[in-house]
Design a protein around this motif. Structure first.
Motif, PDB file in Angstrom:
ATOM      1  N   GLY A  30     -44.480 -53.678  -6.546  1.00 12.01           N
ATOM      2  CA  GLY A  30     -44.761 -53.895  -7.953  1.00 12.01           C
ATOM      3  C   GLY A  30     -46.168 -53.508  -8.343  1.00 12.01           C
ATOM      4  O   GLY A  30     -46.504 -53.440  -9.519  1.00 12.01           O
TER       5      GLY A  30
ATOM      6  N   SER B  27     -48.778 -44.846  -9.004  1.00  7.82           N
ATOM      7  CA  SER B  27     -48.320 -46.200  -9.309  1.00  7.82           C
ATOM      8  C   SER B  27     -48.298 -46.520 -10.787  1.00  7.82           C
ATOM      9  O   SER B  27     -48.137 -47.636 -11.178  1.00  7.82           O
ATOM     10  CB  SER B  27     -49.237 -47.204  -8.633  1.00  7.82           C
ATOM     11  OG  SER B  27     -50.535 -47.043  -9.159  1.00  7.82           O
ATOM     12  N   GLN B  88     -47.946 -64.547 -11.890  1.00  8.82           N
ATOM     13  CA  GLN B  88     -46.919 -63.520 -12.055  1.00  8.82           C
ATOM     14  C   GLN B  88     -47.394 -62.430 -13.007  1.00  8.82           C
ATOM     15  O   GLN B  88     -47.230 -61.253 -12.741  1.00  8.82           O
ATOM     16  CB  GLN B  88     -45.632 -64.160 -12.574  1.00  8.82           C
ATOM     17  CG  GLN B  88     -44.531 -63.155 -12.815  1.00  8.82           C
ATOM     18  CD  GLN B  88     -44.157 -63.032 -14.272  1.00  8.82           C
ATOM     19  OE1 GLN B  88     -43.846 -64.020 -14.928  1.00  8.82           O
ATOM     20  NE2 GLN B  88     -44.199 -61.827 -14.809  1.00  8.82           N
ATOM     21  N   LYS B  91     -49.657 -59.601 -11.780  1.00  4.75           N
ATOM     22  CA  LYS B  91     -48.996 -58.572 -10.982  1.00  4.75           C
ATOM     23  C   LYS B  91     -48.261 -57.583 -11.864  1.00  4.75           C
ATOM     24  O   LYS B  91     -48.319 -56.375 -11.666  1.00  4.75           O
ATOM     25  CB  LYS B  91     -48.010 -59.215 -10.009  1.00  4.75           C
ATOM     26  CG  LYS B  91     -48.675 -59.967  -8.904  1.00  4.75           C
ATOM     27  CD  LYS B  91     -47.627 -60.485  -7.944  1.00  4.75           C
ATOM     28  CE  LYS B  91     -48.114 -61.721  -7.249  1.00  4.75           C
ATOM     29  NZ  LYS B  91     -47.078 -62.330  -6.430  1.00  4.75           N
ATOM     30  N   THR B  92     -47.528 -58.116 -12.858  1.00  2.18           N
ATOM     31  CA  THR B  92     -46.800 -57.209 -13.735  1.00  2.18           C
ATOM     32  C   THR B  92     -47.775 -56.322 -14.475  1.00  2.18           C
ATOM     33  O   THR B  92     -47.518 -55.131 -14.681  1.00  2.18           O
ATOM     34  CB  THR B  92     -45.954 -57.961 -14.785  1.00  2.18           C
ATOM     35  OG1 THR B  92     -46.056 -59.353 -14.579  1.00  2.18           O
ATOM     36  CG2 THR B  92     -44.517 -57.561 -14.716  1.00  2.18           C
ATOM     37  N   ALA B  93     -48.920 -56.898 -14.846  1.00  4.38           N
ATOM     38  CA  ALA B  93     -49.899 -56.103 -15.578  1.00  4.38           C
ATOM     39  C   ALA B  93     -50.447 -54.981 -14.703  1.00  4.38           C
ATOM     40  O   ALA B  93     -50.538 -53.840 -15.140  1.00  4.38           O
ATOM     41  CB  ALA B  93     -51.033 -57.000 -16.054  1.00  4.38           C
ATOM     42  N   ILE B  94     -50.803 -55.318 -13.476  1.00  6.65           N
ATOM     43  CA  ILE B  94     -51.329 -54.305 -12.569  1.00  6.65           C
ATOM     44  C   ILE B  94     -50.277 -53.238 -12.329  1.00  6.65           C
ATOM     45  O   ILE B  94     -50.549 -52.045 -12.384  1.00  6.65           O
ATOM     46  CB  ILE B  94     -51.772 -54.946 -11.238  1.00  6.65           C
ATOM     47  CG1 ILE B  94     -52.982 -55.841 -11.482  1.00  6.65           C
ATOM     48  CG2 ILE B  94     -52.098 -53.878 -10.210  1.00  6.65           C
ATOM     49  CD1 ILE B  94     -53.452 -56.558 -10.235  1.00  6.65           C
ATOM     50  N   GLY B  95     -49.054 -53.673 -12.097  1.00  7.67           N
ATOM     51  CA  GLY B  95     -47.975 -52.713 -11.852  1.00  7.67           C
ATOM     52  C   GLY B  95     -47.733 -51.818 -13.051  1.00  7.67           C
ATOM     53  O   GLY B  95     -47.332 -50.665 -12.908  1.00  7.67           O
ATOM     54  N   ALA B  96     -48.019 -52.347 -14.240  1.00  6.69           N
ATOM     55  CA  ALA B  96     -47.778 -51.547 -15.437  1.00  6.69           C
ATOM     56  C   ALA B  96     -48.979 -50.708 -15.796  1.00  6.69           C
ATOM     57  O   ALA B  96     -48.975 -50.029 -16.817  1.00  6.69           O
ATOM     58  CB  ALA B  96     -47.431 -52.472 -16.599  1.00  6.69           C
ATOM     59  N   SER B 113     -53.423 -57.375  -1.140  1.00  5.62           N
ATOM     60  CA  SER B 113     -52.301 -56.597  -1.693  1.00  5.62           C
ATOM     61  C   SER B 113     -52.797 -55.670  -2.801  1.00  5.62           C
ATOM     62  O   SER B 113     -52.276 -54.570  -2.974  1.00  5.62           O
ATOM     63  CB  SER B 113     -51.188 -57.514  -2.194  1.00  5.62           C
ATOM     64  OG  SER B 113     -51.611 -58.281  -3.300  1.00  5.62           O
ATOM     65  N   TYR B 114     -53.845 -56.099  -3.539  1.00  5.98           N
ATOM     66  CA  TYR B 114     -54.396 -55.203  -4.562  1.00  5.98           C
ATOM     67  C   TYR B 114     -55.120 -54.036  -3.892  1.00  5.98           C
ATOM     68  O   TYR B 114     -55.032 -52.893  -4.333  1.00  5.98           O
ATOM     69  CB  TYR B 114     -55.398 -55.934  -5.458  1.00  5.98           C
ATOM     70  CG  TYR B 114     -54.844 -57.127  -6.211  1.00  5.98           C
ATOM     71  CD1 TYR B 114     -55.694 -58.130  -6.664  1.00  5.98           C
ATOM     72  CD2 TYR B 114     -53.488 -57.262  -6.495  1.00  5.98           C
ATOM     73  CE1 TYR B 114     -55.221 -59.226  -7.357  1.00  5.98           C
ATOM     74  CE2 TYR B 114     -53.008 -58.357  -7.183  1.00  5.98           C
ATOM     75  CZ  TYR B 114     -53.882 -59.339  -7.608  1.00  5.98           C
ATOM     76  OH  TYR B 114     -53.409 -60.427  -8.284  1.00  5.98           O
ATOM     77  N   ALA B 117     -52.904 -51.376  -2.606  1.00  2.00           N
ATOM     78  CA  ALA B 117     -52.304 -50.547  -3.659  1.00  2.00           C
ATOM     79  C   ALA B 117     -53.357 -49.791  -4.444  1.00  2.00           C
ATOM     80  O   ALA B 117     -53.061 -49.219  -5.488  1.00  2.00           O
ATOM     81  CB  ALA B 117     -51.485 -51.441  -4.592  1.00  2.00           C
ATOM     82  N   GLN B 119     -55.818 -50.794  -6.266  1.00  2.00           N
ATOM     83  CA  GLN B 119     -55.940 -51.275  -7.631  1.00  2.00           C
ATOM     84  C   GLN B 119     -57.292 -51.911  -7.931  1.00  2.00           C
ATOM     85  O   GLN B 119     -57.562 -52.246  -9.078  1.00  2.00           O
ATOM     86  CB  GLN B 119     -54.824 -52.301  -7.918  1.00  2.00           C
ATOM     87  CG  GLN B 119     -53.430 -51.704  -7.890  1.00  2.00           C
ATOM     88  CD  GLN B 119     -53.105 -50.927  -9.151  1.00  2.00           C
ATOM     89  OE1 GLN B 119     -53.919 -50.800 -10.056  1.00  2.00           O
ATOM     90  NE2 GLN B 119     -51.892 -50.397  -9.205  1.00  2.00           N
ATOM     91  N   PRO B 416     -48.558 -61.984  -0.375  1.00  2.00           N
ATOM     92  CA  PRO B 416     -47.649 -62.599  -1.353  1.00  2.00           C
ATOM     93  C   PRO B 416     -46.247 -62.847  -0.814  1.00  2.00           C
ATOM     94  O   PRO B 416     -45.655 -63.889  -1.092  1.00  2.00           O
ATOM     95  CB  PRO B 416     -47.629 -61.594  -2.504  1.00  2.00           C
ATOM     96  CG  PRO B 416     -48.945 -60.907  -2.407  1.00  2.00           C
ATOM     97  CD  PRO B 416     -49.273 -60.831  -0.955  1.00  2.00           C
ATOM     98  N   ALA B 417     -45.728 -61.914  -0.032  1.00  2.00           N
ATOM     99  CA  ALA B 417     -44.354 -62.113   0.463  1.00  2.00           C
ATOM    100  C   ALA B 417     -44.310 -63.299   1.416  1.00  2.00           C
ATOM    101  O   ALA B 417     -43.423 -64.165   1.317  1.00  2.00           O
ATOM    102  CB  ALA B 417     -43.868 -60.847   1.171  1.00  2.00           C
TER     103      ALA B 417
ATOM    104  N   TYR C 151     -38.227 -52.691 -16.606  1.00  2.00           N
ATOM    105  CA  TYR C 151     -39.691 -52.833 -16.524  1.00  2.00           C
ATOM    106  C   TYR C 151     -40.321 -51.497 -16.153  1.00  2.00           C
ATOM    107  O   TYR C 151     -41.246 -51.022 -16.793  1.00  2.00           O
ATOM    108  CB  TYR C 151     -40.003 -53.906 -15.482  1.00  2.00           C
ATOM    109  CG  TYR C 151     -41.419 -54.010 -15.014  1.00  2.00           C
ATOM    110  CD1 TYR C 151     -41.743 -53.823 -13.667  1.00  2.00           C
ATOM    111  CD2 TYR C 151     -42.448 -54.338 -15.875  1.00  2.00           C
ATOM    112  CE1 TYR C 151     -43.029 -53.951 -13.208  1.00  2.00           C
ATOM    113  CE2 TYR C 151     -43.755 -54.466 -15.417  1.00  2.00           C
ATOM    114  CZ  TYR C 151     -44.031 -54.273 -14.080  1.00  2.00           C
ATOM    115  OH  TYR C 151     -45.322 -54.396 -13.618  1.00  2.00           O
ATOM    116  N   ILE C 155     -42.634 -49.055 -18.540  1.00  2.00           N
ATOM    117  CA  ILE C 155     -43.973 -48.631 -18.135  1.00  2.00           C
ATOM    118  C   ILE C 155     -44.116 -47.127 -18.277  1.00  2.00           C
ATOM    119  O   ILE C 155     -45.078 -46.621 -18.845  1.00  2.00           O
ATOM    120  CB  ILE C 155     -44.255 -49.019 -16.678  1.00  2.00           C
ATOM    121  CG1 ILE C 155     -44.279 -50.525 -16.528  1.00  2.00           C
ATOM    122  CG2 ILE C 155     -45.570 -48.436 -16.226  1.00  2.00           C
ATOM    123  CD1 ILE C 155     -44.466 -50.952 -15.107  1.00  2.00           C
ATOM    124  N   GLN C 243     -47.556 -59.090 -22.365  1.00  2.00           N
ATOM    125  CA  GLN C 243     -48.553 -59.938 -21.746  1.00  2.00           C
ATOM    126  C   GLN C 243     -49.555 -60.490 -22.747  1.00  2.00           C
ATOM    127  O   GLN C 243     -49.994 -61.619 -22.578  1.00  2.00           O
ATOM    128  CB  GLN C 243     -49.284 -59.220 -20.612  1.00  2.00           C
ATOM    129  CG  GLN C 243     -49.993 -57.944 -21.013  1.00  2.00           C
ATOM    130  CD  GLN C 243     -50.572 -57.226 -19.797  1.00  2.00           C
ATOM    131  OE1 GLN C 243     -49.936 -57.092 -18.766  1.00  2.00           O
ATOM    132  NE2 GLN C 243     -51.784 -56.755 -19.943  1.00  2.00           N
TER     133      GLN C 243
END
Lengths: 280, 449, 300
Positions: A30, B27, B88, B91-96, B113-114, B117, B119, B416-417, C151, C155, C243
């Motif tokens: 993600g 990404s 949560q 993470k969605t923000a970073i992924g987006a 994890s950042y 990736a 980030q 995270p996992a 999602y 994006i 967000q």
């Protein structure tokens, strides 16, 4: 003329559907790039007892909520079909739970059922002062109760419509033959409502696959994982554990389950009005 | 006509799918350069997300206010989230590709994890250039900010060990003494239950609150090595006898009704668990030092009247762990999004160096009963006049400084996992639906993930 | 079809609601349905108690809430909770919800109507039959299951954190049901009417506008209300796809508000009341339309 709808549906309906399948064969957290990973996600998921537990919880809630909602909706539908003015007034009030969002309902009940500050302790009623959301069996029961509270009005309406279409001549004939009311109910009302029952049941069953808002806000899948339905497992794996690929596997399972149940129910009744209404 | 139409649509559909999901190498789209400021054309404005909950929320808001007042050309725009939603959403923000410029976090596995990736920016060189800033911070706080030998976040805010709080009024009422050992804790449980008071308050639905118990039990019984083995990914690390004992003991506490009724549906976000302590519905609570500020402001005279008791977690009889050890959050961390524009990063860095650990901030932290992560904090403590706050601050400082080992919260140290699997199993453990052995084997399966 | 039948039923029965004259035996028996009656009244209690509790508590002050009987009327009613909710930016969230709802219902209704018309009118085409089948299959698929690719898609389309992101998938998932209900209604329009218009030189588009549209209006309203309600109460899409606080819709705002003020139960309940009030008002006005549409549409 049909193209806009088709295009829209393909873009945001079919493409994501294919997307879940494709994603289930990838590894993605993600945050970073997406890596193809073959069947590893499937292997992990199919061996994970968590998946089967979620399946079990989903079915448990599906079946129990059907068992609770159908008889009550049926009874209420018959009752409401009567022509008295007060009955239609009642129908107005009954419908209100449907106007609330699942989130609002969950928030309300969370406060209502608080074992320390809720309705039970406030009224000093020991019976109502259970750890409603903290004990596994009770939590499931609460969910079923709330789902019923929210959707019985809807299904009663469907049954009401169905009952109104039963020719009164059938009841007259039966009465003349000496059949009592209970007998009439079971020999006339129920069989005549066969299609209505199938419709309502299809809506309930498919809808129950989509329960997310209510459970997310109320218990977040807890206590432990006793109310963790498939949709919640998918959310947690994807957005909390950073395992989008695994979450997609679960999504595929949900889709397959939905298709399977829809086809099954269609077989049973030949009705074409299956829908995804419940979960909204 | 129909066949070719159908085929055309299939192609369109397939093409759309392929196009949509292809190009998976990168990404996300380019940086969020224009998302920072709405009206002003200031390309150097930055964005900053952080948690709600007072008093920390107010202090952060003030930091930003001071920065914005001094930097009219480049403002910082803030967005606030509650704890679980933040975890949560970030993470969605970073992924987006829409991450805020300043990413708040707890360091450790989440930060890693950042980093993995790409980030967040590497700040090692920047710290090299700003040596004074770096030297003013507790050295131990950099541990959770370092990945692969490089520093990716700046320790800011406060050092918050986990503390065992107790309600003096309730103890007096029942005629009990604060526990000096685990055995004492188990003895106190029936004493309070008989009086209709819950021995321990707990916001169990948040799960990391349950985790604090295990963190201490593991440490007190077997020392910090027990969890270190898990962190290092040693095979079967969870089967360590100390681990199993810790798991068993906590279940004993649950079975003895040591926790307040309904704990698995109480969240920590809402501070409901703290309310249970200061309203006297519960006698004790194991929680982070960050809760002092809220209990002081919301608890009436609970804190100001001197009714709040606190201590480090007691030792377990026969345990190997040093009783001075503590666990918790050595600091909170701010990273800079690698996807932000250069202008935004400049603003962010300026904020980090001028406003996060400036005197005003340090004073505010101390006033609300927190120890900021700067070496100068000790000197400030002497100037605190309120005797309750003074005693508390010295306690926290001494606990943190004297601890032979200050372990980071497990769910932040792990990936995270693995963290999700951990929290999940902990929830089940407290529900008594898994045995310690099952817990151990479940967790052994995700070692090193 | 269903509309016609229930009309027939109504005329078969004695006229006048609740009237007593000339009741058939069957109706008298329905009326003396005491099992149903008990169930009905019992259900009323079950429905009304929580609703009553919500409203009553929202006017209490937080300190009072903890000490007084939950079901008692407030001795000192206060509007402070409502003020708090409004100050917490709820009007903006309300506007967002309206935009998303309108932005979903109107396009979805329009394109579903066009599609339904085409499907009914072009009954012989294999393509259209297949499309219809595709839509029907879509009914069995829950929106939740596709959230992750959606999602990703949003994006890539640079629509993340926008209200548009909420509208597009909602439109797509509203199509199957809307098309289904609308095709049912359009099928009820007698073919002869189309033929006669065709003879007069009308085009398909013309017929759609002047013939099908007015006749299908009740179904369009029903479908619109149903979709609107679903989108208005939607939670998962806003949770994942937005967000910024200024893009929040009401259910998400409710949840955030609750998370922050959780011990202040009266305030939380005030937010529930405020967010539901618009719908309740609409319901009070448009109830007849909605109920008749639903019953007709689903009880075939």
């Amino acid at each position: 003329m049909v193209l806009p709808a088709l295009a829209m549906f393909i873009l945001f309906g079919v493409v994501p559907l294919v997307g879940v399948l494709v994603l289930s064969f990838t590894q993605w957290d993600g945050l970073g790039p997406i890596h193809p990973s073959g069947v590893s996600n499937w292997r992990v998921a199919l061996k994970d007892p968590g998946l089967y537990h979620a399946l079990w919880v989903t079915f448990e809630i599906m079946i129990l909520s059907w068992l609770v909602q159908t008889p009550i909706s049926l009874l209420l539908g018959v009752f409401l079909a009567g022509r008295q003015r007060y009955r239609s007034f009642l129908a107005v009030l009954f419908f209100i739970p449907l106007l609330l969002s699942s989130a609002a309902i969950a928030i309300t009940y969370k406060a209502l059922l608080d074992p320390n500050f809720g309705l039970g302790p406030g009224l000093h009623l020991g019976l109502l002062t259970q750890d409603w959301l903290g004990e596994a069996k009770l939590a499931v029961g609460v969910i079923i109760f709330i789902v019923s509270w929210q959707f019985i009005p809807f299904h009663s309406l469907i049954y009401q419509g169905g009952v109104r279409q039963i020719p009164t001549s059938m009841y007259e004939a039966a009465a003349i033959d000496g059949a009592g009311r209970v007998r009439q109910f079971f020999s006339i009302t129920v069989p005549q409502l066969k299609y209505t029952i199938i419709t309502s049941s299809t809506l309930m069953v498919i809808g129950s696959l989509t329960f997310f808002d209510l459970i997310f806000v109320l218990t977040a899948g807890g206590p432990g994982d006793s109310t963790r339905v498939l949709a919640l497992l998918m959310y947690q794996q994807g957005f909390q554990a950073n395992q989008m690929g695994l979450a997609s596997v679960i999504a595929v399972v949900i889709v397959l389950l939905g298709l399977f149940l829809a086809l099954l129910l269609r077989r049973l009744g030949g009705s074409t009005t299956d829908s995804q209404m419940e979960g909204m | 006509m129909t066949t070719s139409r159908r085929r055309f649509l299939q192609l369109v559909g397939g093409g759309a799918a392929a196009a949509g999901l292809a190009a998976c190498g990168t990404s996300g789209p380019k940086s969020s350069g224009d998302s920072a400021e709405g009206a002003a054309a200031a390309a150097t404005g930055a964005t900053y997300w952080f948690l709600t909950a007072q008093p920390q929320q107010g202090i952060r808001e003030n930091q930003v206010k001071r920065f914005n007042a001094a930097n009219s050309g480049a403002q910082i725009k803030i967005t606030e989230f509650q704890n679980d939603a933040f975890k949560q959403k970030i993470k969605t923000a970073i992924g987006a590709g829409q991450a805020p410029t300043l990413i708040w976090g707890w360091g450790g596995g989440g930060l890693k994890s950042y980093v993995d990736a790409n980030q967040v920016d590497d700040l090692t060189d920047w710290f090299g250039q700003n040596a004074d800033l770096k030297n003013s911070i507790f050295p131990s706080a950099f541990g959770a900010a370092t990945v692969g030998g490089k520093i990716y976040a700046m320790p800011v805010e406060t050092t918050t060990p986990i503390v065992l709080y107790w309600n003096k009024r309730v103890f007096e009422k029942v005629g009990a003494q604060p526990p000096q050992s685990w055995g004492d804790i188990m003895d106190l449980v029936p004493k309070f239950n008989d009086q209709g008071i819950a021995p321990f308050s707990l916001g169990g639905q948040s799960r990391w609150t349950n985790m604090m118990w295990l963190e201490f039990l593991f440490d007190r019984i077997g020392g910090p090595e027990v969890f270190q083995a898990v962190f290092d990914g040693k095979p079967d690390a969870w089967n360590d006898p100390s681990a199993i004992q810790g798991l068993t003991e906590v279940q004993n506490l649950v079975k003895a009704n040591g926790f307040i009724k309904g704990f698995s549906s109480i969240t920590a976000d809402s501070n409901a668990d703290q309310a249970l302590l200061y309203t006297g519905k519960a006698a004790m609570m194991l929680h982070g030092a960050w809760t002092y500020g809220n209990m002081k402001s919301s608890g009436g005279d609970f804190v100001t009247g001197g009714h709040l008791g606190y201590m480090n977690f007691p030792p377990v009889d026969g345990g190997k762990g040093d009783p001075s050890n503590t666990v918790g959050n050595p600091a909170q961390y701010l990273s800079i999004s690698s996807k932000a524009s250069d202008g935004e990063k400049e603003t962010a860095k300026k904020f980090l160096s001028t406003n996060t650990l400036d005197d005003a901030s340090v004073d505010e932290w101390v006033k609300t009963g927190n120890i900021p992560v700067v070496k100068s904090a000790k000197a400030k403590l002497a100037s605190v006049t309120d005797k309750n706050d003074n005693a508390w601050l010295n306690f926290v400082y001494d606990t943190s400084a004297d601890a032979k080992s200050f372990a980071q919260s497990w769910d932040q140290a792990l990936s995270p996992a693995a963290a999700e699997a951990l929290l999940d199993n902990i929830a089940k453990l407290f529900q008594l639906s898994v045995t310690p052995q099952q817990f151990a084997s479940n967790m052994n399966a995700v070692l090193g993930k | 079809m269903a509309v016609a039948t229930s009309e027939a039923r109504a005329t078969a029965r004695p006229a006048g609601g609740g009237g007593d004259g000339g009741i058939s035996v069957g109706r008298k028996l329905l009326r003396m349905n005491w099992i149903g009656g008990t169930a009905g009244w019992l259900w009323l209690v079950i429905v009304m108690v929580p609703l009553y509790w919500i409203v009553v508590t929202s006017f209490k002050d937080q300190s009072v809430y903890f000490t007084h009987n939950p079901l008692s009327l407030p001795t000192d009613p206060t509007l402070a909770n409502y003020r708090l909710v409004i100050e917490s930016d709820f009007p903006r969230y309300f506007v967002n919800s309206v935009i998303v709802a309108a932005g979903t219902v109107i396009p979805a209704g329009a394109i579903a109507f066009m599609a339904a018309y085409a499907i009914v009118r072009g009954a012989g085409s294999r393509f259209l039959a297949l499309t219809n089948g595709l839509f029907l299959m879509g009914l069995a698929i829950p929106l939740q299951a596709t959230i992750i690719p959606v999602y990703l898609l949003i994006i890539r389309m640079h629509l993340y954190d926008s209200l548009l992101a909420l509208m597009l998938p909602s439109i797509a998932f509203a199509i199957p049901l809307s098309v289904l209900v609308l095709t049912t209604f359009i099928r009820d329009v007698p073919k002869e009417l189309f033929e006669s218009m065709r003879v007069d030189g009308a085009t398909e588009w013309g017929m759609l506008r002047t013939l099908a549209l007015p006749l299908t209006r009740p179904a369009l309203v029903t479908v619109g209300i149903y979709n609107g309600l679903a989108v208005w109460n939607g939670f998962l899409l806003p949770l994942i796809l937005t967000q910024s606080p200024d893009k929040r819709t009401l259910p998400l705002a409710l949840w955030t508000f609750q998370g922050q003020y959780s011990i202040n139960v009266p305030a939380v309940l005030a937010s529930v009341v405020l967010t539901t009030l618009p719908i309740v008002i609409l319901y009070a006005i448009g109830r007849r339309q909605l109920l008749s549409g639903l019953t007709a549409g689903f009880s075939k």
